[in-house]
Design a protein around this motif. Sequence first.
Motif, PDB file in Angstrom:
ATOM      1  N   ASP A 164      44.118  12.637 -14.144  1.00 56.50           N
ATOM      2  CA  ASP A 164      44.516  14.018 -13.967  1.00 56.50           C
ATOM      3  C   ASP A 164      43.255  14.906 -14.321  1.00 56.50           C
ATOM      4  OD1 ASP A 164      47.345  13.250 -13.780  1.00 56.50           O
ATOM      5  OD2 ASP A 164      47.956  13.237 -15.838  1.00 56.50           O
ATOM      6  N   ALA A 165      42.467  14.607 -15.257  1.00 61.99           N
ATOM      7  CA  ALA A 165      41.417  15.469 -15.258  1.00 61.99           C
ATOM      8  C   ALA A 165      40.543  15.304 -14.226  1.00 61.99           C
ATOM      9  CB  ALA A 165      40.702  15.300 -16.605  1.00 61.99           C
ATOM     10  N   VAL A 166      40.341  14.291 -13.624  1.00 61.80           N
ATOM     11  CA  VAL A 166      39.419  13.912 -12.547  1.00 61.80           C
ATOM     12  C   VAL A 166      39.842  14.733 -11.447  1.00 61.80           C
ATOM     13  CG1 VAL A 166      38.429  11.974 -10.978  1.00 61.80           C
ATOM     14  CG2 VAL A 166      38.490  11.835 -13.502  1.00 61.80           C
ATOM     15  N   MET A 167      41.094  14.756 -10.917  1.00 60.30           N
ATOM     16  CA  MET A 167      41.630  15.311 -10.002  1.00 60.30           C
ATOM     17  C   MET A 167      41.645  16.905 -10.101  1.00 60.30           C
ATOM     18  SD  MET A 167      44.983  13.299  -8.523  1.00 60.30           S
ATOM     19  CE  MET A 167      46.024  13.005  -9.814  1.00 60.30           C
ATOM     20  N   ASP A 168      41.617  17.342 -11.407  1.00 58.59           N
ATOM     21  CA  ASP A 168      41.691  18.834 -11.541  1.00 58.59           C
ATOM     22  C   ASP A 168      40.186  19.320 -11.164  1.00 58.59           C
ATOM     23  OD1 ASP A 168      43.995  19.094 -12.639  1.00 58.59           O
ATOM     24  OD2 ASP A 168      43.595  18.832 -14.596  1.00 58.59           O
ATOM     25  N   LYS A 169      39.076  18.437 -11.242  1.00 59.64           N
ATOM     26  CA  LYS A 169      37.876  18.705 -10.788  1.00 59.64           C
ATOM     27  C   LYS A 169      37.734  18.775  -9.485  1.00 59.64           C
ATOM     28  CE  LYS A 169      35.895  17.359 -15.415  1.00 59.64           C
ATOM     29  NZ  LYS A 169      35.243  16.196 -16.172  1.00 59.64           N
ATOM     30  N   GLN A 170      38.649  17.997  -8.479  1.00 61.38           N
ATOM     31  CA  GLN A 170      38.521  17.708  -7.267  1.00 61.38           C
ATOM     32  C   GLN A 170      37.259  16.741  -7.220  1.00 61.38           C
ATOM     33  OE1 GLN A 170      38.661  20.938  -4.702  1.00 61.38           O
ATOM     34  NE2 GLN A 170      40.505  21.808  -5.666  1.00 61.38           N
ATOM     35  N   ASP A 171      37.419  15.617  -7.998  1.00 59.33           N
ATOM     36  CA  ASP A 171      35.975  14.670  -7.900  1.00 59.33           C
ATOM     37  C   ASP A 171      36.500  13.515  -7.310  1.00 59.33           C
ATOM     38  OD1 ASP A 171      33.927  13.027  -8.429  1.00 59.33           O
ATOM     39  OD2 ASP A 171      34.120  13.037 -10.942  1.00 59.33           O
ATOM     40  N   ILE A 224      34.934  11.004  -5.760  1.00 56.69           N
ATOM     41  CA  ILE A 224      34.166   9.603  -5.954  1.00 56.69           C
ATOM     42  C   ILE A 224      34.736   9.451  -7.358  1.00 56.69           C
ATOM     43  CG2 ILE A 224      31.970   8.744  -6.704  1.00 56.69           C
ATOM     44  CD1 ILE A 224      30.723  10.600  -4.496  1.00 56.69           C
ATOM     45  N   GLY A 225      34.795  10.070  -8.156  1.00 56.35           N
ATOM     46  CA  GLY A 225      35.362   9.951  -9.690  1.00 56.35           C
ATOM     47  C   GLY A 225      36.753   9.122  -9.495  1.00 56.35           C
ATOM     48  N   ALA A 226      37.718   9.920  -8.790  1.00 57.12           N
ATOM     49  CA  ALA A 226      38.834   9.259  -8.646  1.00 57.12           C
ATOM     50  C   ALA A 226      38.826   8.004  -7.858  1.00 57.12           C
ATOM     51  CB  ALA A 226      39.743  10.309  -7.674  1.00 57.12           C
ATOM     52  N   LEU A 227      38.089   7.640  -7.003  1.00 59.44           N
ATOM     53  CA  LEU A 227      37.968   6.605  -6.127  1.00 59.44           C
ATOM     54  C   LEU A 227      37.566   5.254  -7.474  1.00 59.44           C
ATOM     55  CD1 LEU A 227      37.048   7.327  -2.954  1.00 59.44           C
ATOM     56  CD2 LEU A 227      39.084   6.456  -3.498  1.00 59.44           C
ATOM     57  N   ASN A 228      36.709   5.687  -8.128  1.00 62.84           N
ATOM     58  CA  ASN A 228      36.104   4.746  -9.016  1.00 62.84           C
ATOM     59  C   ASN A 228      37.228   4.435 -10.232  1.00 62.84           C
ATOM     60  OD1 ASN A 228      33.523   4.616  -8.085  1.00 62.84           O
ATOM     61  ND2 ASN A 228      32.786   6.272  -9.209  1.00 62.84           N
ATOM     62  N   LEU A 229      37.800   5.339 -10.491  1.00 61.90           N
ATOM     63  CA  LEU A 229      38.758   4.955 -11.465  1.00 61.90           C
ATOM     64  C   LEU A 229      40.007   4.111 -10.895  1.00 61.90           C
ATOM     65  CD1 LEU A 229      39.505   8.202 -13.654  1.00 61.90           C
ATOM     66  CD2 LEU A 229      38.063   6.445 -14.203  1.00 61.90           C
ATOM     67  N   SER A 230      40.343   4.547  -9.717  1.00 61.40           N
ATOM     68  CA  SER A 230      41.410   3.652  -8.871  1.00 61.40           C
ATOM     69  C   SER A 230      40.889   2.250  -8.806  1.00 61.40           C
ATOM     70  CB  SER A 230      41.518   4.461  -7.536  1.00 61.40           C
ATOM     71  OG  SER A 230      42.155   5.527  -7.558  1.00 61.40           O
ATOM     72  N   ASP A 231      39.779   2.154  -8.592  1.00 63.79           N
ATOM     73  CA  ASP A 231      38.989   0.574  -8.467  1.00 63.79           C
ATOM     74  C   ASP A 231      39.267   0.213  -9.758  1.00 63.79           C
ATOM     75  OD1 ASP A 231      38.324   0.767  -5.653  1.00 63.79           O
ATOM     76  OD2 ASP A 231      36.395   1.335  -5.834  1.00 63.79           O
ATOM     77  N   GLU A 232      38.851   0.809 -10.811  1.00 64.60           N
ATOM     78  CA  GLU A 232      38.985   0.361 -12.120  1.00 64.60           C
ATOM     79  C   GLU A 232      40.343  -0.238 -12.641  1.00 64.60           C
ATOM     80  OE1 GLU A 232      37.860   1.548 -16.823  1.00 64.60           O
ATOM     81  OE2 GLU A 232      37.068   2.488 -14.954  1.00 64.60           O
TER      82      GLU A 232
END
Length: 214
Positions: free
Chosen positions: A120-127, A129-137
Motif C-alpha cells: 500500500d505504501a509503495v503504491m502511494d508513492k507510485q513506485d 519498480i518497487g511494486a513489481l519487486n514486492l510482487s515477485d517476492e
Amino acid sequence: VNEVNRSNMGLTLDVGHMLMAGENPGQSIAMVGASKKLFGIQLNDGYTRLAAEDGMMFGSVHPYMALEIMYYLQKVDYQGHLYFDTFPQRTDPVKEAEFNIQRVKMFWKAAKKLKALGIDAVMDKQDAIGALNLSDEALMWARQQQKQGTQYVSNSSNDDAATFVESSAESSISDDDLTKTHTDNELAAAVDLDMNNIASTAFSEKTVSSFGAT
C-alpha cells in the motif's frame, strides 16, 4: 445497478469477459467492491483479445493480474463465492478444477504476503519498480509455501473435489496477525484460516497491472 438501488441487485464479474472487453480486472473489482455491489467473481485467464474469451486456468497467462485480483478481493472484503469458468477441452475436468483451487489458494496467500510487505505504501508513492519487486517476492514466498505444504492436485474423485471446494471455516485472523514480525510459517497458517472464509462453488465447464502503473 446504482439506479436500481436494490439491496439484492449487484454484479458478477468474469475475468475472461473483463479481459476481452479491455478492462483491468483488479480495477473493476475495486470499483464494484467499493460500492458493495460485487456479488460474484468468475475466475479464469486468457490472452487479451477483444471479443474473444479463452477460458484458461486461473493465473496461467497473467500471474501478476491474478495476484492483483486476490489483493483487491481482500481489500474490498469480498465475502461472496468464487467460481471457476474455465474450459477443460484437453484436460481432465476434475484435475483442472483442483488445479484452479490450488492456484487460487496460492495467489490468495501471496496477496496477504504482499500487504504485509507494505504494498500500500509503495503504491502511494507510485513506485512501479518497487511494486513489481514486492510482487515477485510475495509470489516466490507463496510458491515455496505451496511446495512445502499440501498439494491439492490429486487423482481424487468428483465427490472428493466437491467436498474440498465447498469446505469452509470461521476465522478470527486480523491484519495485525500478518505483520512482518511473524515468521513465514505463522503467516502461512494465518492465511490458510483466512482463505477458508471464502466459500467456493464447484467448477463450471463452460494487462496492465495497477501495481506497476505510474
